[in-house]
Design a protein around this motif. Sequence first.
Motif, PDB file in Angstrom:
ATOM      1  N   TRP A 179      39.147  43.839  29.610  1.00 27.58           N
ATOM      2  CA  TRP A 179      38.149  44.877  29.318  1.00 27.58           C
ATOM      3  C   TRP A 179      37.231  45.163  30.501  1.00 27.58           C
ATOM      4  O   TRP A 179      36.619  46.224  30.581  1.00 27.58           O
ATOM      5  CB  TRP A 179      37.310  44.475  28.097  1.00 27.58           C
ATOM      6  N   ASP A 180      37.131  44.249  31.450  1.00 29.66           N
ATOM      7  CA  ASP A 180      36.199  44.425  32.570  1.00 29.66           C
ATOM      8  C   ASP A 180      36.916  45.108  33.731  1.00 29.66           C
ATOM      9  O   ASP A 180      37.337  44.465  34.692  1.00 29.66           O
ATOM     10  CB  ASP A 180      35.632  43.074  33.001  1.00 29.66           C
ATOM     11  N   HIS A 181      37.056  46.428  33.653  1.00 27.88           N
ATOM     12  CA  HIS A 181      37.757  47.212  34.680  1.00 27.88           C
ATOM     13  C   HIS A 181      36.811  48.147  35.424  1.00 27.88           C
ATOM     14  O   HIS A 181      37.256  48.917  36.274  1.00 27.88           O
ATOM     15  CB  HIS A 181      38.888  48.015  34.045  1.00 27.88           C
ATOM     16  N   PHE A 182      35.503  48.099  35.095  1.00 29.60           N
ATOM     17  CA  PHE A 182      34.459  48.888  35.760  1.00 29.60           C
ATOM     18  C   PHE A 182      34.695  50.391  35.641  1.00 29.60           C
ATOM     19  O   PHE A 182      34.158  51.163  36.438  1.00 29.60           O
ATOM     20  CB  PHE A 182      34.334  48.486  37.239  1.00 29.60           C
ATOM     21  N   GLY A 183      35.523  50.815  34.684  1.00 26.74           N
ATOM     22  CA  GLY A 183      35.740  52.238  34.467  1.00 26.74           C
ATOM     23  C   GLY A 183      36.795  52.862  35.348  1.00 26.74           C
ATOM     24  O   GLY A 183      37.004  54.077  35.303  1.00 26.74           O
ATOM     25  N   PHE A 184      37.500  52.076  36.158  1.00 25.93           N
ATOM     26  CA  PHE A 184      38.554  52.611  37.010  1.00 25.93           C
ATOM     27  C   PHE A 184      39.826  52.830  36.193  1.00 25.93           C
ATOM     28  O   PHE A 184      40.037  52.179  35.160  1.00 25.93           O
ATOM     29  CB  PHE A 184      38.828  51.674  38.181  1.00 25.93           C
ATOM     30  N   PRO A 185      40.710  53.734  36.630  1.00 25.41           N
ATOM     31  CA  PRO A 185      41.933  54.012  35.863  1.00 25.41           C
ATOM     32  C   PRO A 185      42.817  52.787  35.661  1.00 25.41           C
ATOM     33  O   PRO A 185      43.427  52.628  34.605  1.00 25.41           O
ATOM     34  CB  PRO A 185      42.645  55.077  36.710  1.00 25.41           C
ATOM     35  N   TYR A 186      42.905  51.917  36.658  1.00 27.85           N
ATOM     36  CA  TYR A 186      43.723  50.711  36.554  1.00 27.85           C
ATOM     37  C   TYR A 186      42.856  49.516  36.167  1.00 27.85           C
ATOM     38  O   TYR A 186      41.702  49.402  36.597  1.00 27.85           O
ATOM     39  CB  TYR A 186      44.419  50.393  37.872  1.00 27.85           C
ATOM     40  N   GLY A 187      43.446  48.623  35.379  1.00 25.22           N
ATOM     41  CA  GLY A 187      42.782  47.385  35.024  1.00 25.22           C
ATOM     42  C   GLY A 187      43.717  46.205  35.206  1.00 25.22           C
ATOM     43  O   GLY A 187      44.941  46.360  35.224  1.00 25.22           O
ATOM     44  N   THR A 188      43.131  45.021  35.323  1.00 25.05           N
ATOM     45  CA  THR A 188      43.924  43.794  35.356  1.00 25.05           C
ATOM     46  C   THR A 188      44.528  43.579  33.974  1.00 25.05           C
ATOM     47  O   THR A 188      43.884  43.839  32.957  1.00 25.05           O
ATOM     48  CB  THR A 188      43.035  42.603  35.726  1.00 25.05           C
ATOM     49  N   ALA A 189      45.765  43.112  33.936  1.00 22.70           N
ATOM     50  CA  ALA A 189      46.442  42.901  32.653  1.00 22.70           C
ATOM     51  C   ALA A 189      47.195  41.582  32.649  1.00 22.70           C
ATOM     52  O   ALA A 189      47.687  41.125  33.683  1.00 22.70           O
ATOM     53  CB  ALA A 189      47.405  44.053  32.368  1.00 22.70           C
ATOM     54  N   ASP A 190      47.266  40.992  31.464  1.00 23.70           N
ATOM     55  CA  ASP A 190      48.142  39.843  31.218  1.00 23.70           C
ATOM     56  C   ASP A 190      49.340  40.356  30.424  1.00 23.70           C
ATOM     57  O   ASP A 190      49.170  40.903  29.330  1.00 23.70           O
ATOM     58  CB  ASP A 190      47.430  38.761  30.406  1.00 23.70           C
TER      59      ASP A 190
END
Length: 426
Positions: A93-104
């Motif tokens: 959930w902590d992606h800072f609003g960018f289109p890409y996020g870290t994922a598991d």
Amino acid sequence: MLQDGAVTYPVLKLSASGNTSTGFTVLKGEPASLVRVNGSKTLLISAYLEHRTKIKNVIVIAMMLRKEKVALQCHLYCHEQLYSSKAKIDIHWDHFGFPYGTADILCPLPSGCGTPTRVAITTGAIRNKDQTGVKFLEVRNQKVLTNFSYTFTTCFSTMYNFTNVLQLVQSLELLQYLGVNRVVVYKTNCSADTQRVLDYYTKKGLVEVIPWSLSNYLTVSRKALPKQDPADIHYFGQIPALNDCLYRYMYQSKYVALHDPDEYILPQSVNSWVELLPILEKRYGAGKCYIFENNWVPVEFALTPPPPHTLPQQKQWQNISGVNILTHIYNEPIAPKPAFNNYKIITNPRAVFAVSVHGVLKPWKTCTWTDRKIARMYHIKLRGKTELKPEQLIYDNRLLNYGARLSSAVNIVLRDTGLLSEDNLN
């Protein structure tokens, strides 16, 4: 983020080949995996066997376009056989609003496959089990180890356009004095002098450099928020790099610290982390994540400390690029709570499943704030525009307690790397 904080340095863009004519070096050594999933925007980093969940699985650390709706398939290679199953996706959930996020990307282990050695992620089935063109990742963390190679590992992410040589050497020497055995650097590019320092510490066995080629795949931001610098992902992919470091050293290191080279977690009554951690464990409980309050130390203010404290003179460092941390010993006042504090952590990695820039995402309950009288963090960097006046800053000489030993150690490194001649040391 490992960007220079001493002075304003020009932002250098890499050419298509990854090199520049300005002395920057890129991707020396084996790069991180960074495998693109065909038919998807998903980018894979690394894979680890997850032993701590009720259902044992392989966790693939990835970056995903959050708005993309895609079904992914896991393909586990185990005992010379290929097993396939549907992947479960958990975007942090902590992606800072960018289109890409870290994922598991979670791949449950099928019956009869307890220790898969490789994993591939695809958008569909592998027809007729044909593996041609399918890229597999090595599955790390095959065994649960209880005897660790390192007591303290520090993760630096991510290094780009880096020329702050003096502060880097000071940081690495101070970390060793605190008790750190390993420093992991996720590096995009740096100056030639910085590379000499990294090579020196790599040869010593202190530093592991992980080339971080993310900018070849995504548009990376240099700022914290999209409105400040629109791009695909936050800070050169700092968050996925930190998560990779957490898992990479989960069974190699007793503790893992997540902070930058311009940040210093300093105990207040003892001199090292070796002495500090038993104090924290006794007070807050063992096997936890410990949060350290951030104290900003703006490098714009290099004030002479009052008597009787005498700052060692390091005139011979004047031609070395970067900040001399021993000249910056005035902190900004602490913001009254509940203002956000840019804290950093030292954690038992086996107690944590996901991290971000500041702290742990899950499980958050494993983290506890450290009393600033026991230990706190000093963040020595350029602060930019500020309304603070010099008289509002707070004198704190804790760092000077390491000054004499640090100065001697830094001089040895600068001499051994050829950055400082014997004549300069005399």
